[in-house]
Write a protein that holds these residues in place. Structure first.
Motif, PDB file in Angstrom:
ATOM      1  N   GLN A  91       0.809  -1.219   0.000  1.00  0.00           N
ATOM      2  CA  GLN A  91       0.000   0.000   0.000  1.00  0.00           C
ATOM      3  C   GLN A  91       0.848   1.278   0.000  1.00  0.00           C
ATOM      4  O   GLN A  91       0.364   2.358   0.357  1.00  0.00           O
ATOM      5  CB  GLN A  91      -0.962   0.014   1.192  1.00  0.00           C
ATOM      6  N   LEU A  92       2.106   1.141  -0.401  1.00  0.00           N
ATOM      7  CA  LEU A  92       2.972   2.304  -0.591  1.00  0.00           C
ATOM      8  C   LEU A  92       3.418   2.362  -2.048  1.00  0.00           C
ATOM      9  O   LEU A  92       3.635   1.320  -2.678  1.00  0.00           O
ATOM     10  CB  LEU A  92       4.224   2.225   0.298  1.00  0.00           C
ATOM     11  N   VAL A  93       3.531   3.574  -2.572  1.00  0.00           N
ATOM     12  CA  VAL A  93       4.089   3.736  -3.911  1.00  0.00           C
ATOM     13  C   VAL A  93       5.531   3.237  -3.895  1.00  0.00           C
ATOM     14  O   VAL A  93       6.328   3.656  -3.048  1.00  0.00           O
ATOM     15  CB  VAL A  93       4.035   5.219  -4.346  1.00  0.00           C
ATOM     16  N   ARG A  94       5.871   2.332  -4.802  1.00  0.00           N
ATOM     17  CA  ARG A  94       7.199   1.717  -4.792  1.00  0.00           C
ATOM     18  C   ARG A  94       8.268   2.744  -5.141  1.00  0.00           C
ATOM     19  O   ARG A  94       8.159   3.480  -6.120  1.00  0.00           O
ATOM     20  CB  ARG A  94       7.247   0.549  -5.777  1.00  0.00           C
ATOM     21  N   LEU A  95       9.297   2.796  -4.318  1.00  0.00           N
ATOM     22  CA  LEU A  95      10.414   3.710  -4.527  1.00  0.00           C
ATOM     23  C   LEU A  95      11.506   3.006  -5.316  1.00  0.00           C
ATOM     24  O   LEU A  95      11.984   1.935  -4.928  1.00  0.00           O
ATOM     25  CB  LEU A  95      10.953   4.177  -3.168  1.00  0.00           C
ATOM     26  N   ALA A  96      11.902   3.599  -6.446  1.00  0.00           N
ATOM     27  CA  ALA A  96      12.926   2.988  -7.298  1.00  0.00           C
ATOM     28  C   ALA A  96      14.324   3.501  -6.984  1.00  0.00           C
ATOM     29  O   ALA A  96      15.310   2.768  -7.146  1.00  0.00           O
ATOM     30  CB  ALA A  96      12.602   3.237  -8.768  1.00  0.00           C
ATOM     31  N   GLY A  97      14.442   4.748  -6.570  1.00  0.00           N
ATOM     32  CA  GLY A  97      15.770   5.270  -6.298  1.00  0.00           C
ATOM     33  C   GLY A  97      15.768   6.748  -5.975  1.00  0.00           C
ATOM     34  O   GLY A  97      14.727   7.420  -6.004  1.00  0.00           O
ATOM     35  N   ARG A  98      16.961   7.243  -5.667  1.00  0.00           N
ATOM     36  CA  ARG A  98      17.166   8.644  -5.274  1.00  0.00           C
ATOM     37  C   ARG A  98      18.133   9.285  -6.253  1.00  0.00           C
ATOM     38  O   ARG A  98      19.128   8.684  -6.649  1.00  0.00           O
ATOM     39  CB  ARG A  98      17.751   8.693  -3.858  1.00  0.00           C
ATOM     40  N   ILE A  99      17.832  10.525  -6.635  1.00  0.00           N
ATOM     41  CA  ILE A  99      18.718  11.281  -7.532  1.00  0.00           C
ATOM     42  C   ILE A  99      19.534  12.263  -6.698  1.00  0.00           C
ATOM     43  O   ILE A  99      18.973  13.081  -5.960  1.00  0.00           O
ATOM     44  CB  ILE A  99      17.900  12.042  -8.593  1.00  0.00           C
ATOM     45  N   ASP A 100      20.860  12.183  -6.797  1.00  0.00           N
ATOM     46  CA  ASP A 100      21.733  13.063  -6.023  1.00  0.00           C
ATOM     47  C   ASP A 100      22.416  14.138  -6.860  1.00  0.00           C
ATOM     48  O   ASP A 100      22.989  15.086  -6.318  1.00  0.00           O
ATOM     49  CB  ASP A 100      22.831  12.237  -5.324  1.00  0.00           C
ATOM     50  N   ASN A 101      22.383  14.000  -8.196  1.00  0.00           N
ATOM     51  CA  ASN A 101      23.184  14.915  -9.035  1.00  0.00           C
ATOM     52  C   ASN A 101      22.317  15.745  -9.979  1.00  0.00           C
ATOM     53  O   ASN A 101      22.660  15.950 -11.150  1.00  0.00           O
ATOM     54  CB  ASN A 101      24.238  14.132  -9.816  1.00  0.00           C
ATOM     55  N   HIS A 102      21.157  16.216  -9.460  1.00  0.00           N
ATOM     56  CA  HIS A 102      20.339  17.132 -10.258  1.00  0.00           C
ATOM     57  C   HIS A 102      21.144  18.393 -10.554  1.00  0.00           C
ATOM     58  O   HIS A 102      21.884  18.891  -9.682  1.00  0.00           O
ATOM     59  CB  HIS A 102      19.055  17.472  -9.490  1.00  0.00           C
ATOM     60  N   PRO A 103      21.046  18.967 -11.759  1.00  0.00           N
ATOM     61  CA  PRO A 103      21.881  20.134 -12.107  1.00  0.00           C
ATOM     62  C   PRO A 103      21.655  21.346 -11.213  1.00  0.00           C
ATOM     63  O   PRO A 103      22.562  22.177 -11.065  1.00  0.00           O
ATOM     64  CB  PRO A 103      21.490  20.433 -13.561  1.00  0.00           C
TER      65      PRO A 103
END
Length: 430
Positions: free
Chosen positions: A262-274
């Motif tokens: 019942q949670l939206v599945r988390l695929a990953g985290r972005i650390d290097n947004h411009p």
């Protein structure tokens, strides 16, 4: 949005709501010409620093919004408005709040994103207060008299300077939605520096597409990720304080929550947004899913608004209740309280499948078996009980067994409510 020209020309006579955002530095005296009809006054987004001393002449005024102005104090003339119930002064520069500024019928007070370090004991005299928004201030303590506000249901304390939560707060009989992340509290009550394992996604592998939604904490895009063929959702977080708290606390809670149906599945985290924006890559939800309810209105606050045609089968209600209790038990097992367990934060399908979203008000609690930790969890059980009562009101048939569970969850004595693991067990027998 109305115009100052129309107001001055008398073309707005008889209106019940006035919205003016036109760089005002002074309160237009022509507003008083509307005193016999005006109920909602919205002066958000101007340059006001004070209000007239005779504001009480607006004798029918129920709602006053003056967010995003230049107030350094909450004007005492507000307290002279006999019918005023809702006051919003978000994102000003308020340092002082006088007890005289609190109207006698106050139900909702929004002072988010100011510079307040103390609140008056007179706040305890607001016997009808249901909603109090204080995130993003400088509070190091709460007035003890606030314990007398036994109607209080929603309280936002995130991003202040509180070293602890007062004991009386954990005993308030109707408090259901509480947020306190971002305060210098003991370790178990703070957002962890390392919320857990999360795959790191390279921004160069992401292609943003259309905007799917935008909230206080960020913007959600549909996107393409080189690592998989199906589209994903990417949430880009803003840095500003929201009504619930800090977006980075929300992001940490999403990561710490882990996986659950019942949670939206988390695929990953972005650390290097411009632009160095924090971001998460998430499962893309089917467009056929819909919000279970709409957020509270000015009249219903702090309760959700359901479409009048919303009717649910008993099987659907049972599945929704079971799913929401299960995901809440999961979160509590990870030391997380959602803080905003509302129907408007639930996505569902026609069969009662559901996903709980929006972690903007999430906070952490210790897993030490303490009375305080138990109370924080039972506060959220009350929120579930309110939601279950709303589902039963939409149900096509009555169910006594579900009503028994619901009544146990909403009883006023906090520690007598069941924990979510017990609620799940009871629901399996319904």
């Amino acid at each position: 949005m109305h115009t100052l020209e129309d107001l001055k020309a008398g073309r707005l006579a008889g209106i019940s709501r006035l919205d003016l955002a036109c760089g005002l530095e002074q309160f237009p005296q022509e507003i008083f010409d509307l005193a016999d009809s005006l109920q909602v006054l919205n002066l958000t987004g101007n340059r006001l620093s004070d209000l007239p001393e005779d504001l009480g002449r607006l004798h029918k005024l129920k709602v006053l919004f003056c967010s995003q102005n230049r107030f350094r104090h909450l004007p005492e003339s507000i307290g002279q408005c006999p019918m005023l119930e809702m006051v919003g002064f978000k994102s000003n520069q308020i340092e002082q709040v006088s007890g005289a500024a609190l109207p006698p019928r106050l139900r909702a007070l929004v002072l988010t994103d100011n510079r307040i370090d103390t609140l008056p004991e007179a706040l305890g005299n607001c016997s009808e207060l249901q909603k109090l928004m204080l995130a993003g201030n400088r509070l190091s303590e709460l007035p003890a008299a606030l314990a007398r506000c036994t109607q209080l249901e929603l309280l936002r304390l995130s991003a202040n300077r509180l070293p602890a939560l007062p004991q009386w707060l954990l005993q308030m009989p109707r408090l259901a939605w509480l947020a306190y992340a971002g305060n210098p509290m003991a370790a178990g009550l703070c957002t962890p520096a390392d919320p857990g394992h999360c795959q790191v996604v390279d921004w160069q592998h992401i292609t943003l597409e259309q905007v799917l939604g935008q909230g206080a904490s960020g913007v959600i895009h549909q996107a393409r990720w080189q690592q998989q063929s199906a589209p994903v959702a990417v949430k880009l977080y803003k840095g500003e304080i929201t009504s619930d708290g800090l977006p980075l606390n929300e992001m940490s809670a999403c990561i710490a929550a882990g996986d659950h149906p019942q949670l939206v599945r988390l695929a990953g985290r972005i650390d290097n947004h411009p632009e160095q924006l924090p971001a998460l890559v998430m499962q893309l939800i089917e467009p056929s899913w819909f919000n279970l309810a709409g957020p509270p209105s000015l009249d219903s606050c702090p309760r959700d608004c359901y479409p009048p045609q919303r009717r649910l089968s008993l099987a659907c209600v049972r599945r929704l209740a079971g799913g929401l209790a299960s995901v809440s038990a999961h979160l509590h097992g990870h030391g997380i309280t959602h803080g905003d367990l509302y129907a408007h934060n639930v996505l569902c399908d026609d069969a009662g499948g559901c996903l709980l979203g929006d972690f903007g008000a999430a906070s952490f609690h210790p897993l030490d078996g303490s009375v305080a930790a138990a109370a924080l969890q039972r506060i959220e059980v009350l929120a579930f009980g309110v939601l279950l009562g709303e589902l039963l009101a939409c149900c096509e048939e009555d169910c006594e067994a579900l009503r028994v569970v619901q009544q146990a969850c909403v009883q006023p004595e906090v520690l007598r409510r069941p924990e979510f693991s017990e609620v799940c067990q009871q629901l399996r027998g319904v």
